[in-house]
Design a protein around this motif. Structure first.
Motif, mmCIF file in Angstrom:
data_model
loop_
_atom_site.group_PDB
_atom_site.id
_atom_site.type_symbol
_atom_site.label_atom_id
_atom_site.label_comp_id
_atom_site.label_asym_id
_atom_site.label_seq_id
_atom_site.Cartn_x
_atom_site.Cartn_y
_atom_site.Cartn_z
ATOM 1 N N ARG A 24 1.987 1.248 -0.398
ATOM 2 C CA ARG A 24 2.821 0.041 -0.463
ATOM 3 C C ARG A 24 3.151 -0.340 0.962
ATOM 4 N NH1 ARG A 24 7.706 1.914 -3.922
ATOM 5 N NH2 ARG A 24 8.546 0.140 -2.819
ATOM 6 N N THR A 25 2.611 -1.459 1.415
ATOM 7 C CA THR A 25 2.852 -1.884 2.790
ATOM 8 C C THR A 25 3.089 -3.381 2.849
ATOM 9 O OG1 THR A 25 0.485 -2.155 3.150
ATOM 10 C CG2 THR A 25 1.443 -0.068 3.847
ATOM 11 N N GLY A 26 4.108 -3.785 3.559
ATOM 12 C CA GLY A 26 4.384 -5.191 3.790
ATOM 13 C C GLY A 26 4.488 -6.033 2.538
ATOM 14 N N GLY A 27 4.992 -5.467 1.465
ATOM 15 C CA GLY A 27 5.118 -6.218 0.223
ATOM 16 C C GLY A 27 3.893 -6.165 -0.660
ATOM 17 N N ASN A 28 2.789 -5.650 -0.145
ATOM 18 C CA ASN A 28 1.566 -5.503 -0.937
ATOM 19 C C ASN A 28 1.497 -4.117 -1.549
ATOM 20 O OD1 ASN A 28 0.577 -8.095 -0.332
ATOM 21 N ND2 ASN A 28 -0.210 -7.341 1.617
#
Length: 69
Positions: free
Chosen positions: A43-47
């Motif tokens: 899970r990174t930057g909202g993705n």
């Protein structure tokens, strides 16, 4: 619980997919259907990056909120 809430490394089964009909169809084409197993890779930057049906797929948080596990 929405897919976007899961921690990395968890493997779960999809219970249902919500949203507008065209959103459901889009997610279905990617493999997000009831009964499918999905694993959260990161899970990174909202993705959210998941492994589903042997493929890695990145979806936005809004889409991940529509997938109930």
């Amino acid at each position: 619980m929405p897919l976007s809430f899961l921690e990395e490394g968890l493997k779960v089964r999809i219970q249902r997919v919500g949203g507008l009909e065209e959103t459901k169809q889009f997610l279905e084409k990617l493999g997000f259907v009831s009964g499918a197993d999905v694993e959260v890779i990161s899970r990174t930057g909202g993705n959210v990056i998941v492994n589903i049906k042997g493929s890695r797929v990145a979806i936005g948080k809004e889409m991940a909120n529509k997938i109930m596990v």
